[in-house]
Design a protein around this motif. Structure first.
Motif, PDB file in Angstrom:
ATOM      1  N   GLY A  38      49.037  49.455  26.330  1.00  0.00           N
ATOM      2  CA  GLY A  38      50.029  49.193  27.502  1.00  0.00           C
ATOM      3  C   GLY A  38      48.735  48.934  28.892  1.00  0.00           C
ATOM      4  N   ALA A  39      47.625  48.804  29.084  1.00  0.00           N
ATOM      5  CA  ALA A  39      46.923  48.283  30.330  1.00  0.00           C
ATOM      6  C   ALA A  39      47.528  46.760  30.212  1.00  0.00           C
ATOM      7  N   ASP A  40      47.306  46.517  31.785  1.00  0.00           N
ATOM      8  CA  ASP A  40      48.321  45.081  32.405  1.00  0.00           C
ATOM      9  C   ASP A  40      46.536  44.301  32.678  1.00  0.00           C
ATOM     10  N   ILE A  41      45.408  45.172  33.276  1.00  0.00           N
ATOM     11  CA  ILE A  41      44.556  44.336  33.600  1.00  0.00           C
ATOM     12  C   ILE A  41      43.759  45.458  33.092  1.00  0.00           C
ATOM     13  N   VAL A  42      42.499  44.420  32.151  1.00  0.00           N
ATOM     14  CA  VAL A  42      41.124  45.911  32.571  1.00  0.00           C
ATOM     15  C   VAL A  42      39.515  45.414  32.483  1.00  0.00           C
ATOM     16  N   VAL A  43      38.603  45.820  32.882  1.00  0.00           N
ATOM     17  CA  VAL A  43      37.154  45.708  32.726  1.00  0.00           C
ATOM     18  C   VAL A  43      36.061  46.166  32.738  1.00  0.00           C
ATOM     19  N   PRO A  44      35.544  45.488  31.814  1.00  0.00           N
ATOM     20  CA  PRO A  44      34.038  46.372  31.885  1.00  0.00           C
ATOM     21  C   PRO A  44      33.612  47.024  32.634  1.00  0.00           C
ATOM     22  N   GLY A 101      31.911  44.640  35.491  1.00  0.00           N
ATOM     23  CA  GLY A 101      31.784  42.933  34.804  1.00  0.00           C
ATOM     24  C   GLY A 101      32.487  42.655  33.985  1.00  0.00           C
ATOM     25  N   ASN A 102      31.827  40.900  33.392  1.00  0.00           N
ATOM     26  CA  ASN A 102      33.110  40.707  32.369  1.00  0.00           C
ATOM     27  C   ASN A 102      32.283  41.131  30.955  1.00  0.00           C
ATOM     28  N   PRO A 103      33.751  40.360  30.374  1.00  0.00           N
ATOM     29  CA  PRO A 103      35.171  40.097  30.477  1.00  0.00           C
ATOM     30  C   PRO A 103      36.079  40.567  30.995  1.00  0.00           C
ATOM     31  N   VAL A 104      37.110  39.986  31.086  1.00  0.00           N
ATOM     32  CA  VAL A 104      38.247  40.870  31.899  1.00  0.00           C
ATOM     33  C   VAL A 104      39.312  40.146  31.435  1.00  0.00           C
ATOM     34  N   GLY A 105      40.174  41.304  30.800  1.00  0.00           N
ATOM     35  CA  GLY A 105      41.743  41.586  30.348  1.00  0.00           C
ATOM     36  C   GLY A 105      42.615  41.232  30.476  1.00  0.00           C
ATOM     37  N   PHE A 106      43.832  40.583  30.661  1.00  0.00           N
ATOM     38  CA  PHE A 106      44.932  40.619  31.404  1.00  0.00           C
ATOM     39  C   PHE A 106      46.710  40.321  30.426  1.00  0.00           C
ATOM     40  N   GLY A 140      40.596  38.032  42.728  1.00  0.00           N
ATOM     41  CA  GLY A 140      40.989  38.366  43.838  1.00  0.00           C
ATOM     42  C   GLY A 140      42.194  39.130  43.234  1.00  0.00           C
ATOM     43  N   LEU A 141      42.425  39.177  41.894  1.00  0.00           N
ATOM     44  CA  LEU A 141      43.647  39.739  41.389  1.00  0.00           C
ATOM     45  C   LEU A 141      42.798  41.610  40.698  1.00  0.00           C
ATOM     46  N   LEU A 142      41.995  41.553  40.285  1.00  0.00           N
ATOM     47  CA  LEU A 142      41.404  42.385  40.269  1.00  0.00           C
ATOM     48  C   LEU A 142      40.958  43.277  41.257  1.00  0.00           C
ATOM     49  N   GLN A 143      41.334  42.591  42.999  1.00  0.00           N
ATOM     50  CA  GLN A 143      41.443  43.375  44.406  1.00  0.00           C
ATOM     51  C   GLN A 143      43.002  44.058  44.501  1.00  0.00           C
ATOM     52  N   GLN A 144      44.039  43.137  44.470  1.00  0.00           N
ATOM     53  CA  GLN A 144      44.793  43.108  44.158  1.00  0.00           C
ATOM     54  C   GLN A 144      45.710  44.168  43.381  1.00  0.00           C
ATOM     55  N   PHE A 145      45.913  44.104  42.092  1.00  0.00           N
ATOM     56  CA  PHE A 145      46.285  44.845  41.533  1.00  0.00           C
ATOM     57  C   PHE A 145      45.861  46.702  41.214  1.00  0.00           C
ATOM     58  N   SER A 146      46.302  46.872  40.101  1.00  0.00           N
ATOM     59  CA  SER A 146      45.994  48.203  39.935  1.00  0.00           C
ATOM     60  C   SER A 146      45.113  47.809  38.319  1.00  0.00           C
ATOM     61  N   VAL A 147      43.687  48.352  38.527  1.00  0.00           N
ATOM     62  CA  VAL A 147      42.875  47.771  37.209  1.00  0.00           C
ATOM     63  C   VAL A 147      42.317  49.007  36.293  1.00  0.00           C
ATOM     64  N   ARG A 148      42.382  48.756  34.965  1.00  0.00           N
ATOM     65  CA  ARG A 148      41.794  49.284  34.146  1.00  0.00           C
ATOM     66  C   ARG A 148      40.373  49.575  33.803  1.00  0.00           C
ATOM     67  N   GLU A 149      39.796  50.339  34.359  1.00  0.00           N
ATOM     68  CA  GLU A 149      38.410  50.469  34.054  1.00  0.00           C
ATOM     69  C   GLU A 149      37.797  51.048  32.482  1.00  0.00           C
ATOM     70  N   VAL A 150      36.862  50.340  31.917  1.00  0.00           N
ATOM     71  CA  VAL A 150      37.070  50.913  30.500  1.00  0.00           C
ATOM     72  C   VAL A 150      35.281  51.084  30.796  1.00  0.00           C
ATOM     73  N   PRO A 151      35.078  51.647  30.726  1.00  0.00           N
ATOM     74  CA  PRO A 151      33.582  52.870  30.332  1.00  0.00           C
ATOM     75  C   PRO A 151      33.203  52.077  29.119  1.00  0.00           C
ATOM     76  N   VAL A 152      31.834  51.020  29.206  1.00  0.00           N
ATOM     77  CA  VAL A 152      31.117  50.908  28.349  1.00  0.00           C
ATOM     78  C   VAL A 152      28.944  51.210  28.604  1.00  0.00           C
ATOM     79  N   ASP A 153      29.359  50.655  27.284  1.00  0.00           N
ATOM     80  CA  ASP A 153      27.071  51.428  27.826  1.00  0.00           C
ATOM     81  C   ASP A 153      26.505  49.540  26.540  1.00  0.00           C
ATOM     82  N   ASP A 154      26.996  49.026  27.731  1.00  0.00           N
ATOM     83  CA  ASP A 154      26.725  47.534  27.163  1.00  0.00           C
ATOM     84  C   ASP A 154      26.083  46.352  28.870  1.00  0.00           C
ATOM     85  N   ALA A 155      24.666  46.309  29.012  1.00  0.00           N
ATOM     86  CA  ALA A 155      24.262  45.794  30.108  1.00  0.00           C
ATOM     87  C   ALA A 155      24.865  44.332  30.459  1.00  0.00           C
ATOM     88  N   GLY A 156      25.203  43.566  29.354  1.00  0.00           N
ATOM     89  CA  GLY A 156      25.324  42.286  28.621  1.00  0.00           C
ATOM     90  C   GLY A 156      26.717  41.736  29.959  1.00  0.00           C
TER      91      GLY A 156
END
Length: 196
Positions: free
Chosen positions: A129-135, A142-147, A166-182
């Motif tokens: 159900g998240a609309d914007i996700v970022v690791p 970082g990247n990738p980003v999901g919408f 810009g959309l990541l600054q404008q809208f609510s984002v669900r941050e997804v913690p990952v163990d991935d420096a990549g």
């Protein structure tokens, strides 16, 4: 593969020129070989396709070698004639092609060190159900980003070389913690090829 509205699509942006890697434009960074012997862009594509049902690769029209390599590997390729206008042009080209998707995970072809598990974690959040996700790795996005498909109009309105930042600054984002420096490592310079 037939694309249904229930499908999530991975969009791999592989249309940049990589001028920082080689200002003379002779060496294409996306076709360089990583220490494991695999090409940069194909590695990024394989990580994406190991998770996503549907993957679209966006390339520029004059990069025939990369286009043919992706086609040889049976990837669905979209040629973006406006790629030199910036990352947003490539992104909107891929989005128009996959507009019927439920949503998208947008990955960069010069980021081959992103783990498949990170992409899977982002997809899970979208499916939940998240609309914007970022690791996030050690506090850094970082990247990738999901919408989700909800943001298609805003994504198609993008322009320039900032992509969807810009959309990541404008809208609510669900941050997804990952163990991935990549998620923070891209190939900008020749020395980055071995920076794992």
């Amino acid at each position: 593969m037939t694309l249904s509205p229930a499908s999530w699509t991975g969009i791999l942006l592989a249309a940049g020129r990589g001028r920082r890697f080689d200002p003379h434009g002779v060496e294409d960074k996306l076709q360089q070989t990583l220490p494991d012997g695999h090409p940069v862009a194909l590695t990024a594509a394989q990580h994406l396709s190991s998770v996503m049902q549907h993957v679209v690769v966006v390339v520029r029209p004059d990069n025939r070698a990369l286009l043919q390599e992706f086609q040889r590997q049976l990837y669905e390729v979209v040629i973006c004639p406006d790629a030199d206008q910036g990352m947003a042009a490539s992104l909107t080209c891929g989005l128009r092609h996959a507009a019927r998707s439920k949503g998208w995970i947008i990955a960069l072809a010069d980021m081959p060190f992103v783990k498949s598990s990170t992409i899977a974690a982002l997809l899970r959040e979208l499916e939940n159900g998240a609309d914007i996700v970022v690791p996030v790795f050690q506090g850094q996005r970082g990247n990738p980003v999901g919408f989700s498909g909800k943001y298609l109009p805003e994504l198609l309105a993008l322009s320039g070389d900032r992509g969807a930042r810009g959309l990541l600054q404008q809208f609510s984002v669900r941050e997804v913690p990952v163990d991935d420096a990549g998620i923070l490592q891209d190939i900008d310079l020749p020395t980055d090829l071995s920076a794992q």
